[in-house]
Design a protein around this motif. Sequence first.
Motif, short mmCIF file in Angstrom:
data_model
loop_
_atom_site.label_atom_id
_atom_site.label_comp_id
_atom_site.label_asym_id
_atom_site.label_seq_id
_atom_site.Cartn_x
_atom_site.Cartn_y
_atom_site.Cartn_z
N GLN A 1 9.18 41.65 50.59
CA GLN A 1 8.66 40.35 50.18
C GLN A 1 7.82 40.50 48.92
O GLN A 1 6.61 40.26 48.92
CB GLN A 1 7.84 39.73 51.32
CG GLN A 1 8.69 39.28 52.50
CD GLN A 1 9.75 38.27 52.09
OE1 GLN A 1 9.47 37.28 51.43
NE2 GLN A 1 10.99 38.55 52.49
N ALA A 2 8.46 40.94 47.86
CA ALA A 2 7.75 41.15 46.59
C ALA A 2 7.36 39.81 45.99
O ALA A 2 8.12 38.84 46.03
CB ALA A 2 8.66 41.91 45.62
N GLU A 3 6.17 39.76 45.42
CA GLU A 3 5.70 38.55 44.76
C GLU A 3 6.26 38.49 43.35
O GLU A 3 6.41 39.52 42.68
CB GLU A 3 4.18 38.53 44.71
CG GLU A 3 3.52 38.36 46.07
CD GLU A 3 3.93 37.06 46.75
OE1 GLU A 3 3.99 36.02 46.05
OE2 GLU A 3 4.21 37.08 47.96
N PRO A 4 6.57 37.29 42.85
CA PRO A 4 7.03 37.16 41.46
C PRO A 4 6.02 37.81 40.51
O PRO A 4 4.81 37.61 40.65
CB PRO A 4 7.11 35.64 41.24
CG PRO A 4 7.34 35.09 42.61
CD PRO A 4 6.56 35.99 43.55
N PRO A 5 6.48 38.61 39.55
CA PRO A 5 5.58 39.44 38.73
C PRO A 5 4.96 38.71 37.55
O PRO A 5 4.68 39.33 36.53
CB PRO A 5 6.51 40.55 38.26
CG PRO A 5 7.83 39.88 38.13
CD PRO A 5 7.89 38.86 39.23
N GLU A 6 4.72 37.40 37.65
CA GLU A 6 4.25 36.66 36.49
C GLU A 6 2.72 36.54 36.43
O GLU A 6 2.16 36.24 35.39
CB GLU A 6 4.86 35.25 36.48
CG GLU A 6 6.36 35.25 36.30
CD GLU A 6 6.91 33.85 36.15
OE1 GLU A 6 6.10 32.91 36.13
OE2 GLU A 6 8.13 33.70 36.06
N SER A 7 2.05 36.71 37.58
CA SER A 7 0.62 36.43 37.60
C SER A 7 -0.14 37.40 36.70
O SER A 7 0.15 38.58 36.62
CB SER A 7 0.11 36.54 39.03
OG SER A 7 0.38 37.81 39.55
#
Length: 652
Positions: A529-535
């Motif tokens: 469940q990887a978080e989108p890497p934009e933050s």
Amino acid sequence: MTVLGERLRELRRRSFTGRGPEVSLFRDALAEPGLIFVHGVGGIGKSALLEVFAELAADAGRPVVRVDARHLRLAPDPLPAVTDEGRPVLLIDTYELLTDSDDWVREEYLPSLPGDVLVVIAGRHAPGPRWRADPAWRDLMRVVALDNLPPEDGRRYLAAQQLAGHERLLAISHGHPLTLSMLVDAVRRGAQPSALADLPDVVSALLTQVITAVPSPRHRAVLEVCAQAPLTTEELLLEVLGPEAGELFAWLRTLPFVDEGPRGLHPHDVVRDALDADLRWRAPGRYAELRDRISAAMLARIRASADEREQIQLIVDSIVLSGARSKVETCTTPPPTMQAYADRLRDGDRASIVEMTSAWQGEEQAALVSHWLERQPAAFWVFRSLSGEARGYTAGLELADADPGVDPGVDAMWRHGLENGAPRPGERVRAWRFFLDRDHGQFTSPSVTLFAACQTLDILLYGDNTAWTLVGAYEDAARWGHTMDNLGFQPAAEYTVGGRTFPVFAHDWRRAGVAEWMRFVHARQAGAQAEPPESGHTVLSEPEFTRAVRDALRDLHTPERIRDNPLLGSRMVRTHGGPPVDALRELLATGTGGLRTDLGELVDRTFLHPATTQERVAQSLHLSFNTYRRHRDRAVGHLTEWLWVREVGRVE
């Protein structure tokens, strides 16, 4: 009295399903002498088939001699003598163990048998070249390549095991009999597997059965590469494993569960799944590292190719392989494209595209696609059957070239980009506005796979030069939303055309570049469940970027301040790779090295390797301080321009 062996044979007979063509061949062969050579991977059912052959021969009144090479003694003549009474049938199982005696079997043993004997040989390997080179054996021998059970036979097997309806077991096993049998046992013990990886004990047992021996860790590594790569070539092994590639590739070609195709080697599906699941469970760190190395090699090959068709096919191979392992419905086992390919727009395509659009999405949408066919014809990909007929299409528009106020979809996508991080000078905005299959609309078809391949190719080639990619081609947000989320595209907007609502999904490449996106997609495919890497990544305007460069030069040797510089989250730093502060220093040094010699020396002494005050630097350069400052500001300006070109992706 019935003995236990008879009871076991009866139970096995009840469980045996399928193999109709092979059984019919054997029935016919009983009428005359000859040789049937059965080959297939471990667990494919060769021994079970020989059991059926033995019963058929006995029922026909033929004496049966059975030999299993696992039980033979070491001797000059390891195989038994066969008498000439009653037209005997000789069944030899596990023939791969007799490889060293193959010449003797072919040239001496078999020719010495009675002239009316029927011989069946079963082993993992197909008959070697010396069998095929002999015209006499070619005429007398029938070769049977035993493959996985077709779905209908698999269903009959499950029904015989009182597990009718467990279709998932057929998908997991790919119809491989041993795997299917072990899955049945696991379900009876209470397991509810959704993939082979859910049953490590089954994976271990399967690999033990199928892969008899691996000579070394390097050979194990080449099997792992073969399992993860869509197709394995010697060139790929050279890039991933190094100089032993030739020897390892040659060994790989000898394995019975590895098939050769026109573009490389690939293992049988169930073996691929088992090797993949085993490595992921046993060494997750090495699994991720190997996946990244293969991806890097594939990406380099795609970018190096000048043939769009080859590029698309390489991506299709990867999509189909990763889709088979996905838990997302719209990504699971996407249709292969053997009967279709992606091509550019041809003169006769316009009418077909407009017609299929009108049929599926109405006249208003058809009018808009007609507009874009005239306005941006190069944006269109056409999906063709092998006859060349258009069976589907997509269009990836360049929004910097778009006409405002003409298309509600384009307007919605452009508005989202402007309001959430306007493209900077030199950056592109890509918008996938249309997608259809002529016969299936937006439901499962080869066009779905080709559409995904076209989008992926655009990302791999141009993502680092692009501000936004927006996908507004899908109608069904509920169906496609989860898929887009797993691809790092977030809901952004929606629009209506002809009473139909289309969602828009967006990805900002300045906040998460291609390399980060690939890592995210791989993680999601692996079930994480990887978080989108934009933050945390800021999109800097050109004035903000200019100020950040000046601050970076000033703070380069003050660790507590340089860590807060917004350039550390910039696209150019992330694309460069390595620790952000080190990457920024390297970029500044590279840019300085490209300046005119006197300006480069000034920046080096002032910022990169300062040894004294700026006043003394001016004196050492024989410049007045005012002249020094003008030269310094000019040099910093040129350096900033060089860096800005890399930030917005205009590098030639």
